[in-house]
Design a protein around this motif. Structure first.
Motif, PDB file in Angstrom:
ATOM      1  N   ILE A  38      -5.072 -14.032   0.946  1.00 51.28           N
ATOM      2  CA  ILE A  38      -4.515 -12.731   0.553  1.00 51.28           C
ATOM      3  C   ILE A  38      -3.708 -12.127   1.694  1.00 51.28           C
ATOM      4  N   ALA A  39      -4.202 -12.288   2.913  1.00 52.63           N
ATOM      5  CA  ALA A  39      -3.533 -11.692   4.065  1.00 52.63           C
ATOM      6  C   ALA A  39      -2.137 -12.282   4.282  1.00 52.63           C
ATOM      7  N   VAL A  40      -2.018 -13.615   4.228  1.00 50.27           N
ATOM      8  CA  VAL A  40      -0.704 -14.207   4.459  1.00 50.27           C
ATOM      9  C   VAL A  40       0.254 -13.853   3.329  1.00 50.27           C
ATOM     10  N   PHE A  41      -0.284 -13.682   2.114  1.00 52.63           N
ATOM     11  CA  PHE A  41       0.561 -13.257   1.000  1.00 52.63           C
ATOM     12  C   PHE A  41       1.141 -11.867   1.255  1.00 52.63           C
ATOM     13  N   LEU A  42       0.277 -10.935   1.674  1.00 54.17           N
ATOM     14  CA  LEU A  42       0.739  -9.576   1.953  1.00 54.17           C
ATOM     15  C   LEU A  42       1.764  -9.554   3.089  1.00 54.17           C
ATOM     16  N   CYS A 103      -2.355  -8.371  16.482  1.00 53.01           N
ATOM     17  CA  CYS A 103      -0.966  -8.709  16.160  1.00 53.01           C
ATOM     18  C   CYS A 103      -0.495  -7.991  14.901  1.00 53.01           C
ATOM     19  N   ALA A 104      -1.380  -7.858  13.908  1.00 53.83           N
ATOM     20  CA  ALA A 104      -1.010  -7.144  12.688  1.00 53.83           C
ATOM     21  C   ALA A 104      -0.714  -5.674  12.981  1.00 53.83           C
ATOM     22  N   VAL A 105      -1.525  -5.064  13.847  1.00 56.52           N
ATOM     23  CA  VAL A 105      -1.285  -3.668  14.230  1.00 56.52           C
ATOM     24  C   VAL A 105       0.043  -3.541  14.984  1.00 56.52           C
ATOM     25  N   LEU A 106       0.311  -4.467  15.892  1.00 56.66           N
ATOM     26  CA  LEU A 106       1.587  -4.437  16.615  1.00 56.66           C
ATOM     27  C   LEU A 106       2.762  -4.611  15.661  1.00 56.66           C
ATOM     28  N   GLY A 107       2.599  -5.487  14.663  1.00 54.68           N
ATOM     29  CA  GLY A 107       3.654  -5.649  13.667  1.00 54.68           C
ATOM     30  C   GLY A 107       3.898  -4.363  12.898  1.00 54.68           C
ATOM     31  N   PHE A 108       2.814  -3.673  12.544  1.00 54.76           N
ATOM     32  CA  PHE A 108       2.940  -2.379  11.854  1.00 54.76           C
ATOM     33  C   PHE A 108       3.688  -1.373  12.711  1.00 54.76           C
ATOM     34  N   VAL A 109       3.310  -1.284  13.972  1.00 58.12           N
ATOM     35  CA  VAL A 109       3.976  -0.345  14.888  1.00 58.12           C
ATOM     36  C   VAL A 109       5.454  -0.700  15.022  1.00 58.12           C
ATOM     37  N   GLY A 110       5.755  -2.005  15.105  1.00 55.04           N
ATOM     38  CA  GLY A 110       7.138  -2.425  15.240  1.00 55.04           C
ATOM     39  C   GLY A 110       7.984  -2.031  14.048  1.00 55.04           C
ATOM     40  N   TRP A 111       7.504  -2.279  12.839  1.00 57.92           N
ATOM     41  CA  TRP A 111       8.287  -1.937  11.645  1.00 57.92           C
ATOM     42  C   TRP A 111       8.406  -0.430  11.464  1.00 57.92           C
ATOM     43  N   ILE A 112       7.363   0.324  11.796  1.00 62.11           N
ATOM     44  CA  ILE A 112       7.462   1.793  11.735  1.00 62.11           C
ATOM     45  C   ILE A 112       8.521   2.277  12.724  1.00 62.11           C
ATOM     46  N   GLY A 113       8.525   1.676  13.919  1.00 60.43           N
ATOM     47  CA  GLY A 113       9.531   2.048  14.903  1.00 60.43           C
ATOM     48  C   GLY A 113      10.933   1.763  14.425  1.00 60.43           C
ATOM     49  N   VAL A 114      11.126   0.621  13.784  1.00 65.68           N
ATOM     50  CA  VAL A 114      12.451   0.290  13.243  1.00 65.68           C
ATOM     51  C   VAL A 114      12.829   1.274  12.139  1.00 65.68           C
ATOM     52  N   ALA A 115      11.887   1.587  11.262  1.00 62.27           N
ATOM     53  CA  ALA A 115      12.176   2.474  10.133  1.00 62.27           C
ATOM     54  C   ALA A 115      12.606   3.861  10.587  1.00 62.27           C
ATOM     55  N   TYR A 116      12.025   4.353  11.686  1.00 64.88           N
ATOM     56  CA  TYR A 116      12.334   5.703  12.147  1.00 64.88           C
ATOM     57  C   TYR A 116      13.327   5.714  13.313  1.00 64.88           C
ATOM     58  N   ALA A 136       2.980 -13.172  15.338  1.00 61.98           N
ATOM     59  CA  ALA A 136       1.981 -14.178  15.709  1.00 61.98           C
ATOM     60  C   ALA A 136       0.691 -14.051  14.907  1.00 61.98           C
ATOM     61  N   ALA A 137       0.586 -13.047  14.042  1.00 65.63           N
ATOM     62  CA  ALA A 137      -0.655 -12.838  13.295  1.00 65.63           C
ATOM     63  C   ALA A 137      -0.985 -14.035  12.416  1.00 65.63           C
ATOM     64  N   THR A 138       0.007 -14.560  11.720  1.00 64.81           N
ATOM     65  CA  THR A 138      -0.237 -15.667  10.790  1.00 64.81           C
ATOM     66  C   THR A 138      -0.777 -16.899  11.509  1.00 64.81           C
ATOM     67  N   LEU A 200       0.277  -4.113   8.020  1.00 64.16           N
ATOM     68  CA  LEU A 200      -1.028  -3.585   8.401  1.00 64.16           C
ATOM     69  C   LEU A 200      -2.103  -3.978   7.387  1.00 64.16           C
ATOM     70  N   ALA A 201      -1.719  -4.054   6.111  1.00 62.30           N
ATOM     71  CA  ALA A 201      -2.681  -4.361   5.051  1.00 62.30           C
ATOM     72  C   ALA A 201      -3.241  -5.770   5.164  1.00 62.30           C
ATOM     73  N   GLN A 202      -2.624  -6.618   5.970  1.00 60.53           N
ATOM     74  CA  GLN A 202      -3.177  -7.956   6.180  1.00 60.53           C
ATOM     75  C   GLN A 202      -4.610  -7.914   6.691  1.00 60.53           C
ATOM     76  N   ILE A 203      -4.952  -6.837   7.396  1.00 60.05           N
ATOM     77  CA  ILE A 203      -6.285  -6.718   7.987  1.00 60.05           C
ATOM     78  C   ILE A 203      -7.354  -6.514   6.919  1.00 60.05           C
ATOM     79  N   VAL A 204      -6.985  -5.858   5.815  1.00 64.01           N
ATOM     80  CA  VAL A 204      -7.960  -5.421   4.826  1.00 64.01           C
ATOM     81  C   VAL A 204      -8.736  -6.578   4.183  1.00 64.01           C
ATOM     82  N   PRO A 205      -8.087  -7.657   3.708  1.00 62.40           N
ATOM     83  CA  PRO A 205      -8.850  -8.707   3.017  1.00 62.40           C
ATOM     84  C   PRO A 205      -9.931  -9.360   3.866  1.00 62.40           C
ATOM     85  N   LEU A 206      -9.753  -9.353   5.176  1.00 68.78           N
ATOM     86  CA  LEU A 206     -10.750  -9.964   6.054  1.00 68.78           C
ATOM     87  C   LEU A 206     -11.799  -8.968   6.526  1.00 68.78           C
TER      88      LEU A 206
END
Length: 411
Positions: A38-42, A103-116, A136-138, A200-206
């Motif tokens: 589920i995580a890699v799908f998200l 890594c998932a949290v860093l990815g979230f921060v990175g995309w939020i930074g790009v968005a804003y 590198a999360a995957t 960020l949601a990748q963290i939830v299934p695990l």
């Protein structure tokens, strides 16, 4: 350079077929395998939603030129270095899931930074520095899966990896469509925020699942960094994989233009041609695992790389809908093989540092995208469409020869 025997040897999967659950049942029954699927799908949905839209965001929202927007993809060149550093740390500590969550949290921060982002330079720096670690999360999930599979041997273990990898491909099927629809009905910034949330949601299934550090590694309690000599087979294989992957950014950049501008295909026909590849890929992934057990993984990859040559020749020479459909079906066969088996081969080429192997292999797609984009741009300017597709055909020929030599050397 010698390949481990287990890559080319036939798996003993047919000895007691009724004594073991199927790969799908095995995946669904394990919290780790199920959560990773589920995580890699998200993660794939989020990243693939943003990938086709990021250039439009830079141009429309931040005022970038088309050339500057194209240069954004070069920020992915830092991904292999970030992946190697994360993988090396993971192999030293054995804490795969902790690094995955980081890594998932860093990815979230990175995309939020790009968005804003409000200045053009901001997405480039954020993506190159923070986003590289998010990617590198995957690889950490695949390293954790490898540890668990090694600790619990089963004839269908390779099938588990294929199931997880199919989920990754499925995300890439859905993501671009979802991203385009969301951007059209809201805004590009909203779409990028959605990408961040998927990351960020990748963290939830695990959840809070934990596995023992270094699970399944009985060779040594304190793994040391692999030497350059030990990494040579992995680096050689990854380099050949980059040659195979080189055609993907060229195809996605120029095949739609070729179909629309020069061949005059309607949008529905063009979309069907583009969409047939991932469908074929998903169908063939389980079959690739079965065939590889009989003839060997790398030997099957030689055949897959040869399909890639034929596919790009179809793109470059046919000029008909039937020819392009044929090329895309052949390309689906290429990725049905490499997507299902590539990560397994990479891990077996560096068995003492599987997180490093996973990170190096998975992050190589970013390198291939950057190189392919550059080669495609130069080729389109010099030899034009459709002959630009001969560039990945030549690269595929080199990859086919190299993979055949790996099999021959092992023999």
């Amino acid at each position: 350079m010698t390949l481990p025997d287990e890559i080319e040897a036939t798996e003993p999967a047919l000895d007691e077929p009724l004594a073991h659950p199927s790969a799908l049942r095995l995946t669904m029954s394990s919290p780790l395998y199920r959560g990773a699927t589920i995580a890699v799908f998200l993660g794939a949905v989020g990243f693939s939603a943003a990938a086709p839209q990021i250039a439009s965001f830079l141009v429309n929202d931040l005022g970038a030129s088309l050339r500057a927007a194209g240069l954004f993809y070069l920020t992915s060149l830092t991904a292999p270095l970030a992946g190697y550093l994360v993988g090396r740390r993971s192999d030293h500590t054995g804490r795969r899931l902790g690094l995955f969550r980081l890594c998932a949290v860093l990815g979230f921060v990175g995309w939020i930074g790009v968005a804003y982002s409000t200045q053009l330079w901001m997405p480039y720096i954020i993506s190159a520095v923070i986003g590289a670690f998010g990617g590198a999360a995957t690889s950490q999930l695949f390293a954790a899966i490898h540890d668990q599979l090694k600790a619990h041997p089963n004839p269908h273990n390779d099938g588990v990896v294929a199931v997880v990898r199919m989920a990754l491909t499925g995300g890439w099927v859905i993501g671009p469509v979802a991203g385009a629809v969301l951007a059209a009905h809201t805004s590009l910034r909203t779409m990028l925020i959605a990408t961040a949330l998927c990351t960020l949601a990748q963290i939830v299934p695990l959840g809070t699942l934990r596995i023992a550090p270094g699970y399944g590694d009985t060779s040594q309690s304190q793994p040391i960094a692999p030497t350059t000599k030990a990494m040579l087979p992995l680096l050689a294989f990854t380099g050949l994989y980059v040659l195979v992957y080189l055609g993907e950014p060229i195809k996605y950049a120029y095949l739609p233009i070729y179909m629309t501008k020069q061949l005059g295909f309607p949008a529905g026909l063009s979309g069907a041609i583009i969409g047939i590849q991932p469908l074929v890929e998903i169908i063939l992934m389980p079959l690739a695992v079965i065939v590889a057990r009989r003839i060997g993984m790398v030997r099957l990859m030689v055949i897959g790389a040869a399909f890639g040559i034929a596919a790009n020749i179809c793109f470059a020479t046919t000029g008909t809908a039937a020819g392009l459909f044929t090329g895309q079906i052949l390309m689906g066969a290429v990725w049905g093989v490499f997507a299902a088996l590539g990560i397994i081969v990479a891990q077996r080429l560096l068995p003492t540092a599987v997180a490093t192997a996973s990170a190096v292999f998975i992050s190589s797609t970013a390198l291939a995208s950057a190189l392919g984009g550059a080669a495609g741009g130069l080729g389109a300017a010099s030899i034009g469409l459709p002959f630009v597709f001969l560039i990945p055909a030549v690269a595929g020929l080199l990859a086919t020869i190299g993979l055949a030599l790996m099999v021959r050397t092992d023999r």
